[in-house]
Design an enzyme around this catalytic site. Structure first.
Site, short mmCIF file in Angstrom:
data_model
loop_
_atom_site.label_atom_id
_atom_site.label_comp_id
_atom_site.label_asym_id
_atom_site.label_seq_id
_atom_site.Cartn_x
_atom_site.Cartn_y
_atom_site.Cartn_z
CD GLU A 28 -2.96 -1.01 2.34
OE1 GLU A 28 -2.81 -0.16 3.22
OE2 GLU A 28 -3.93 -1.78 2.29
CD GLU B 5 -3.38 -5.86 4.18
OE1 GLU B 5 -4.14 -4.96 4.57
OE2 GLU B 5 -2.15 -5.78 4.25
C1 FCB Z 1 -3.97 -2.05 5.79
C2 FCB Z 1 -2.57 -2.46 6.19
C3 FCB Z 1 -2.52 -3.55 7.21
C4 FCB Z 1 -3.60 -3.40 8.27
C5 FCB Z 1 -4.95 -3.15 7.64
C6 FCB Z 1 -6.08 -2.99 8.62
O1 FCB Z 1 -3.96 -0.76 5.33
O2 FCB Z 1 -1.86 -2.91 5.06
O3 FCB Z 1 -1.23 -3.57 7.75
O4 FCB Z 1 -3.26 -2.47 9.19
O5 FCB Z 1 -4.91 -2.04 6.82
#
Ligand code: FCB
Length: 450
Positions: free
Chosen positions: A172, A361
């Protein structure tokens, strides 16, 4: 109506990868053990007032010492893929130069133990924990970062590339540059455009710089990089000003880092504040920015609703969080909106340059209550089921999405929010370091057992 809860793993096909994700700075702790150097998160979280309740990540989940139990638990839960990151400061305490043997040995053991347990490791090279010593020399704002990062990537891939095939270069970039170098709410706590723009440009270049090294060092690498992305909609769809504001925010959050990698350049036309980024360009950058990844990692948590705002500098747009809109939301005030992932997958799929998508994620923080050694996190369970269903929907419609990783395996250090927002499917009692599989974790284990 289709019931998300009746979805089967097999509906996604044999190729589809299911896993959980974590990051070094959020779980390892042992912040000074065995010669580790300090990262920007070690120093930032040691400052008073930076992290909610002054939490820090010095111990976190104690994964550095507890990893055998945690990885074994993953195995028991039928988890076959784990995405984790390497702490740059463990392997290169000074950022560059002399490697730290004990740090290197740790990841050796960790990788081997994953393999022993039948769990495929997926490594993120940079999940935000820059060596503080490099930050002192400008960090991501200094173009030298490209050489520093190259040295680090070279070391990791030479060392582990024989056993690890799945690599992600950055986690990110929009979040670590935006929150860390523009808003100052994440480490290293720097602000404004003069920090943000060079950090952006160097992070954008780092994806290709790192990617080329992985390709060189790892035979048959399966290589990607990850992006935070959210489906964006205008607050008042009938208002032209809101529509334009939503368009700008979409360009900033969903396109800024992706498009240069795809060879499309920065969306400068659509984000006027980016104009000044050209100041940091060298002639060779046009060639350096594009890079062909095998997959793009999509990280989605919510949708964003955007309103025109005269007062917000540069972007004239304001995001209205879930708690201000009277909608179902998580502890992060992020709206629960599973269709967001469907729209994002479709949107990214429409870029012909993207070969494959993997959801690297997705997850949610809700209030968890430990009662008689059980955590009934029904909201998280439903959230995951509904999101997974939306991934399925996109896949059914021809989107080439080939994996899904829950954020996160166990409750951990949620950056500036500290330990209160729990995202895990495994509960962590931070006083005793006890792990308790939540209802969502039991459901996931069962889903994966098929
Ligand atoms: C993302 C991050 C991860 C975690 C989630 C909730 O932005 O990559 O490390 O904190 O959010």
């Amino acid at each position: 109506m289709y019931l998300a809860s009746s979805l089967k793993k097999s509906s996604f096909g044999q190729e589809f990868v299911w896993g959980t994700a974590t990051a070094a700075a959020q779980i390892e702790g042992a912040f000074l053990a065995d010669g580790k150097g300090l990262s920007i998160w070690d120093t930032f979280s040691a400052l008073r007032g930076k992290i909610k309740q002054n939490h820090h990540n010095q111990v976190a989940c104690n994964f550095y010492y507890n990893y055998p139990n945690d990885v074994r638990l993953m195995k028991e839960m039928n988890i076959k893929h784990h995405r984790f990151s390497i702490a740059w400061t463990r392997v290169l305490p000074e950022g560059v130069g002399k490697p730290n043997q004990k740090g290197l040995d740790f990841y050796d053991r960790l990788i081997d133990f994953h393999l022993e347990c039948g769990i495929t490791p997926w490594i993120t090279l940079y999940h935000w924990d820059l060596p503080q010593i490099l930050e002192n020399q400008g960090g991501w704002t200094n173009r030298e970062i490209l050489n520093w990062f190259a040295e680090y990537v070279n070391l990791c891939t030479r060392k582990y590339g024989d056993r690890v095939k799945n690599w992600m270069v950055l986690n990110e970039p929009m979040v670590f540059t935006g929150a860390g170098y523009f808003l100052g709410v994440h480490a290293p706590g720097r602000k404004w455009l003069n920090n943000f723009l060079p950090a952006c440009h160097h992070a954008a270049l780092a994806m290709g710089v790192g990617g080329r090294i992985v390709r060189q060092n790892v035979k048959n690498a399966h290589l990607g990089t990850t992006f935070s992305c959210s489906w964006i909609e205008p607050y008042r769809p009938e208002k032209e000003l809101d529509k334009q504001a939503a368009f700008r925010v979409d360009a900033l959050l969903n396109r800024l880092f992706l498009e240069p990698v795809l060879g499309l350049g920065y969306p400068i036309q659509d984000i006027p504040l980016l104009k000044k980024i050209e100041k940091y360009f060298l002639p060779e950058d046009e060639k350096l920015l594009p890079f062909e990844f095998d997959f793009i990692g999509v990280q989605n948590y919510t949708r964003e609703i955007v309103k025109y705002s005269f007062l917000t500098p540069y972007i004239n747009a304001e995001i209205i969080p879930g708690n201000k809109r009277n909608v179902l939301h998580t502890l992060m005030n992020w709206e629960v909106y599973p269709e967001s992932i469907y729209h994002i997958l479709k949107k990214y799929h429409a870029y012909p340059q993207i070969k494959k998508l993997i959801v690297t994620e997705n997850g949610a923080a809700f209030e968890d209550h430990l009662h008689h050694n059980e955590v009934y996190d029904t909201k998280r369970l439903q959230f995951l089921q509904e999101y997974i269903y939306q991934v399925f929907r996109a896949k059914q419609e021809g989107v080439n999405v080939q994996g899904y990783f829950v954020w996160t395996f166990m409750d951990n250090f949620e950056w500036a929010e500290g330990y209160s927002p729990r995202f895990g499917i495994v509960y962590v009692d931070f006083d005793t370091q006890k792990r308790i599989v939540k209802e969502s974790g039991r459901w996931y284990a069962n889903f994966l057992s098929e």
